[in-house]
Design a protein around this motif. Structure first.
Motif, PDB file in Angstrom:
ATOM      1  N   GLY A  38     -11.282  -2.152  -2.527  1.00  0.00           N
ATOM      2  CA  GLY A  38     -10.236  -1.509  -3.316  1.00  0.00           C
ATOM      3  C   GLY A  38      -9.077  -0.951  -2.531  1.00  0.00           C
ATOM      4  O   GLY A  38      -8.128  -0.420  -3.124  1.00  0.00           O
ATOM      5  N   TYR A  39      -9.110  -1.059  -1.205  1.00  0.00           N
ATOM      6  CA  TYR A  39      -8.010  -0.541  -0.394  1.00  0.00           C
ATOM      7  C   TYR A  39      -6.992  -1.636  -0.096  1.00  0.00           C
ATOM      8  O   TYR A  39      -7.347  -2.706   0.393  1.00  0.00           O
ATOM      9  CB  TYR A  39      -8.526   0.051   0.917  1.00  0.00           C
ATOM     10  CG  TYR A  39      -9.158   1.406   0.750  1.00  0.00           C
ATOM     11  CD1 TYR A  39      -8.368   2.550   0.655  1.00  0.00           C
ATOM     12  CD2 TYR A  39     -10.540   1.542   0.667  1.00  0.00           C
ATOM     13  CE1 TYR A  39      -8.946   3.804   0.488  1.00  0.00           C
ATOM     14  CE2 TYR A  39     -11.122   2.787   0.500  1.00  0.00           C
ATOM     15  CZ  TYR A  39     -10.320   3.913   0.410  1.00  0.00           C
ATOM     16  OH  TYR A  39     -10.890   5.144   0.241  1.00  0.00           O
ATOM     17  N   LEU A  40      -5.747  -1.338  -0.395  1.00  0.00           N
ATOM     18  CA  LEU A  40      -4.655  -2.234  -0.071  1.00  0.00           C
ATOM     19  C   LEU A  40      -4.022  -1.758   1.224  1.00  0.00           C
ATOM     20  O   LEU A  40      -3.615  -0.601   1.337  1.00  0.00           O
ATOM     21  CB  LEU A  40      -3.630  -2.264  -1.198  1.00  0.00           C
ATOM     22  CG  LEU A  40      -2.599  -3.393  -1.120  1.00  0.00           C
ATOM     23  CD1 LEU A  40      -2.269  -3.895  -2.517  1.00  0.00           C
ATOM     24  CD2 LEU A  40      -1.339  -2.945  -0.415  1.00  0.00           C
ATOM     25  N   ALA A  41      -3.973  -2.648   2.214  1.00  0.00           N
ATOM     26  CA  ALA A  41      -3.418  -2.315   3.528  1.00  0.00           C
ATOM     27  C   ALA A  41      -2.029  -2.911   3.662  1.00  0.00           C
ATOM     28  O   ALA A  41      -1.767  -4.024   3.199  1.00  0.00           O
ATOM     29  CB  ALA A  41      -4.326  -2.839   4.635  1.00  0.00           C
ATOM     30  N   SER A  42      -1.135  -2.167   4.299  1.00  0.00           N
ATOM     31  CA  SER A  42       0.223  -2.654   4.515  1.00  0.00           C
ATOM     32  C   SER A  42       0.754  -2.110   5.835  1.00  0.00           C
ATOM     33  O   SER A  42       0.395  -1.006   6.258  1.00  0.00           O
ATOM     34  CB  SER A  42       1.140  -2.224   3.372  1.00  0.00           C
ATOM     35  OG  SER A  42       2.430  -2.775   3.529  1.00  0.00           O
TER      36      SER A  42
END
Length: 358
Positions: A38-42
């Protein structure tokens, strides 16, 4: 989240983020990825930020002095994030320990950087660099294979098929190559007139590959990797498409989502982009026109129930792909299990890719 209805309704996102997110116009870069936990990395200003829809508060998780480059990739279970450094470096961030646990330097003789990555289910990391070389690492960043040349120039994209029998790579040399994995023996090649970014394997039909034409082509083709045959083609003239920037099969329904960049401009003279949902190559079941810039990322979350789109306008949008009914998701998951267990993977016609569940 946004109700992604199937009645041709023009959708407007109610959840979107402006920054921190860094999305340059260079379509060879991969600075955003959504993990299975569920973690979006950018990547923003040379550091990695994690964002969760539950907390809705981006958090910086690295302190590298701005060394992180424009290529990151979550592993299959969402616990390890591989990140390329700007110059010849590579690191693994562990989301459980909340820190970088391994770092390594590529042994390329000249100045180089990693431009594409893919994880296997056994946590092997495959990397491609701007010189066209492929390297396989273990989860502690120890070499598993020697470097070998796969493209003449930068590797833009790489993806494993769902059963990990095939690896597809695209490069700056305008070629898309399909390799046998893990032997890394070339199977066949498809050549274009411009570099290709949009490639995607079907979520349960291991041999089905979608390829989107680069700048100046804009077609979508469906290939059977086992037989090395093209099974269908959607002409760019149908959507006035100048390029395909991203492709993604929905993991629940088998629908293909296509991000187009168009020749035709909006009223303000800015070239427009659109996102099309296809149940087959002749049937468009939904369309989204919201982003101003090119939509370089189509990412699935919540098991395929949520679609994240990110573009060069630096907006990240979350779309509820099936609406808000939990019963709909339960029915789709059951249909997928039944279809996968039946082994009915083949084309019904040259224009139908697999079977769309809905």
């Amino acid at each position: 989240m946004v109700n992604g209805g199937r009645g041709g309704v023009h959708l407007v996102p109610s959840v979107h983020k402006k920054k921190p997110i860094s999305l340059p116009s260079d379509t060879s870069q991969h600075s955003t990825d959504w993990g299975s936990t569920g973690y979006l990395a950018s990547v923003f200003a040379g550091e990695v930020y994690l964002w969760s829809s539950q907390k809705n508060d981006p958090k910086r998780v690295t302190n590298t002095g701005g060394k992180v480059g424009k290529c990151i990739r979550w592993n299959k279970n969402g616990t390890a994030l591989a990140m390329a450094y700007e110059l010849k470096g590579l690191a693994i961030f562990n989301s459980v320990k909340n820190k970088i646990v391994y770092e390594e330097t590529c042994n390329c003789l000249s100045a180089c950087c990693i431009t594409a990555m893919e994880w296997t289910t056994s946590n092997m990391l495959i990397t491609g660099c701007k010189l066209g070389r492929v390297v396989v690492w273990d989860e502690q960043l120890r070499y598993e294979t020697d470097r070998f040349w796969s493209h003449d120039g930068m590797i833009i994209e790489m993806r494993l098929s769902c059963d990990e029998k095939y690896l597809v790579t695209s490069g700056e040399d305008n070629n898309v190559r399909i390799w046998f994995w893990p032997q890394l023996r070339e199977h066949f090649q498809v050549s274009y007139t411009a570099p290709v970014r949009g490639i995607a394997w079907h979520p349960w039909n291991y041999s089905l590959l979608a390829i989107g034409g680069g700048v100046g082509q804009g077609c979508v083709t469906i290939w059977n990797a086992s037989s090395m045959q093209q099974k269908g083609r959607k002409s760019p003239k149908e959507n006035n498409a100048f390029a395909v920037d991203s492709l993604a099969w929905n993991p629940l329904t088998g629908e293909l989502v296509v991000s187009y960049w168009h020749r035709r401009t909006n009223n303000d003279g800015v070239p427009r982009s659109s996102i099309i949902v296809l149940s087959n190559l002749t049937t468009e079941v939904d369309e989204i026109e919201w982003h101003v810039g090119r939509v370089l990322y189509l990412l699935w979350g919540n098991g395929g129930a949520t679609l994240a789109t990110a573009a060069t306008d630096e907006n990240l949008c979350m779309w509820n792909f099936f609406g808000n009914s939990p019963d709909t998701l339960k029915k789709l998951k059951k249909k997928k299990r039944d279809l996968c267990s039946s082994g009915n993977y083949m084309f019904e016609t040259a224009k139908i890719f697999g079977q769309c569940i809905r």
